[in-house]
Design a protein around this motif. Structure first.
Motif, mmCIF file in Angstrom:
data_model
loop_
_atom_site.group_PDB
_atom_site.id
_atom_site.type_symbol
_atom_site.label_atom_id
_atom_site.label_comp_id
_atom_site.label_asym_id
_atom_site.label_seq_id
_atom_site.Cartn_x
_atom_site.Cartn_y
_atom_site.Cartn_z
ATOM 1 N N GLN A 95 0.821 -1.152 -0.020
ATOM 2 C CA GLN A 95 0.148 0.006 -0.062
ATOM 3 C C GLN A 95 0.817 1.406 -0.029
ATOM 4 N N VAL A 96 0.585 2.089 -0.968
ATOM 5 C CA VAL A 96 1.334 3.140 -1.189
ATOM 6 C C VAL A 96 0.801 4.271 -0.600
ATOM 7 N N ARG A 97 0.958 4.957 0.671
ATOM 8 C CA ARG A 97 0.110 5.825 1.281
ATOM 9 C C ARG A 97 0.306 7.357 0.617
ATOM 10 N N ASN A 98 -0.554 8.202 0.793
ATOM 11 C CA ASN A 98 -0.698 9.627 0.264
ATOM 12 C C ASN A 98 0.274 10.654 0.968
ATOM 13 N N VAL A 99 1.481 10.132 1.415
ATOM 14 C CA VAL A 99 2.390 10.956 1.927
ATOM 15 C C VAL A 99 3.693 11.243 1.145
ATOM 16 N N ASP A 100 4.331 12.125 1.039
ATOM 17 C CA ASP A 100 5.534 12.212 0.164
ATOM 18 C C ASP A 100 6.620 11.185 0.421
#
Length: 334
Positions: free
Chosen positions: A69-74
Motif C-alpha cells: 500500500q502506497v500511502r498519500n504521503v511524500d
C-alpha cells in the motif's frame, strides 16, 4: 409471551433476524463496493503462476514484513508513482469457496513495500538470488533465506532454472543451485506487482506533505538529477555499492569496458533496454524503460558510474544521450 415459550418460534425468529442483519450490514455493502470500485482499465489479472505464487507468499508469512500500500504521503513516493486507491485492490478474488481473498496490504514495513516491486526490480535472476540468500545482494538485509525453495544438483536438467549463487554462499556444497517450482511461482507473483498507470483523462492523486524542492547552485546553473541517488535506487542491488557486482551473478561496473568505453550508444541501450550476457551473467532487465528515465537522468547515471570506484571516464551531456535515446527508440520500433 408465546414466543419465549416456543423454542421453534424463538430460534426461527433469531435466525431470521441474524440473516437479515447479515444481508444489510455485510452482504449489501460488499456488493456495493464491488460495483463502485471496479479494477482500473489497464489492470492485468494475475497469471496462473502468479496466483500460485501469491498462495506461497501468504503461506510463508511475507505480509508480516512487506506492505502493498502506497500511502498519500511524500515519503512513500519511492514505493510508487501515485498513492494507492480502492481500485488497485478491486480485482482480488476469493482464495477458494471457504476462504476470503487476501489483499496483503500489510501493516508493517520491516522490509520494503512491494506495490511496484515488479517495476523497481524486474530481474528474475536478482529475485532468485535474493530469495536463496538475501545477504548475497543486500549485506545488511535481515530477511530470512528461503533455501528450502531450492535444491543443489551436480548435473541440472535442461529444463531446470539454474541460479547463479556465488561459491562463498554454498556452505561447502558442490553443484548448481536449482530453483523449485514454488520459487518460480513466488517470483512470478512478485514480478506481477506493478502499479497500474492511470489513463490520461484521470487525475493522478497527489502526495501530501511534499518536501521542499532543492535550490539551484549559487553559480546559476540548474540543479540536475542526482546520479548517485538514481544508481542507489535502481542499480545498486545488483552491481553493489562498490561497483564490483557479484562474481557469477552480476557484472562489475568498476573498470568495465562498457562504462569506460567510447561506445555510448551501447551504454545507453543497455541502461534503457537491458542486456543478455547469456552464460556469463543473469539477464539485465530494461531498467531505464521500466522507470521512464529521462535523458537527464541517464546522463547523470552514466556520469556517476564513469567517475566512481576509481573509474575515470569521459563525461556525457543530456543532449548527447537524447540523440542516442531517440535513435534507439526509432531502431526498436522498426
Amino acid at each position: 409471551m408465546e414466543l419465549f415459550d416456543n423454542h421453534k418460534k424463538l430460534f426461527t425468529t433469531a435466525f431470521l433476524f441474524f440473516a437479515g442483519l447479515t444481508i444489510l450490514v455485510a452482504i449489501m455493502p460488499a456488493i456495493s463496493n464491488q460495483q463502485n470500485n471496479a479494477p482500473l482499465p489497464d489492470a492485468k489479472p494475475l497469471s496462473e503462476d502468479a496466483v500460485k505464487g501469491k498462495a506461497i507468499f501468504v503461506a510463508n508469512g511475507c505480509v508480516a514484513c512487506h506492505t502493498q500500500q502506497v500511502r498519500n504521503v511524500d515519503m512513500d513516493k519511492m514505493w510508487g508513482e501515485r498513492p494507492g486507491m480502492a481500485a488497485d485492490y478491486a480485482d482480488n478474488h476469493r482464495t477458494d469457496i471457504w476462504r476470503n481473498t487476501a489483499t496483503l496490504m500489510g501493516t508493517e514495513r520491516t522490509g520494503p513495500d512491494l506495490t511496484n516491486i515488479g517495476s523497481r526490480q524486474p530481474s528474475k535472476d536478482w529475485n532468485l538470488v535474493h530469495l536463496y540468500n538475501p545477504r548475497i545482494v543486500v549485506k545488511e538485509s535481515i530477511m530470512p533465506s528461503y533455501e528450502w525453495l531450492f535444491s543443489i544438483k551436480e548435473t541440472p536438467a535442461k529444463t531446470d532454472v539454474v541460479v547463479n549463487v556465488p561459491e562463498a554462499y554454498l556452505n561447502g556444497a558442490t553443484g548448481k543451485v536449482v530453483a523449485s517450482k514454488d520459487a518460480l511461482y513466488l517470483i512470478a507473483y512478485l514480478q506481477s506487482l506493478k502499479q497500474t498507470k492511470l489513463s490520461d483523462s484521470s487525475a493522478t492523486p497527489g502526495f501530501l506533505y511534499k518536501r521542499t524542492v532543492e535550490k539551484a547552485p549559487a553559480n546559476g546553473s540548474p540543479a540536475g538529477p542526482d546520479g548517485k541517488a538514481i544508481f542507489t535506487a535502481n542499480c545498486q542491488s545488483c552491481h553493489q555499492a562498490n561497483g564490483e557486482g557479484l562474481k557469477g551473478a552480476f557484472p562489475p561496473l568498476k573498470g568495465s569496458p562498457v562504462v569506460l568505453g567510447d561506445n555510448l550508444e551501447l551504454y545507453v541501450d543497455i541502461v534503457m533496454n537491458g542486456y543478455d550476457a547469456r552464460a556469463d551473467y543473469g539477464v539485465m532487465p530494461p531498467v531505464g524503460t521500466n522507470m521512464n528515465f529521462t535523458e537527464e537522468e541517464v546522463a547523470a547515471l552514466i556520469n556517476y558510474e564513469r567517475n566512481s570506484w576509481g573509474n575515470n571516464g569521459q563525461p556525457v551531456t543530456s543532449q548527447e544521450v537524447k540523440k542516442i535515446m531517440d535513435f534507439v527508440k526509432l531502431k526498436a520500433s522498426k
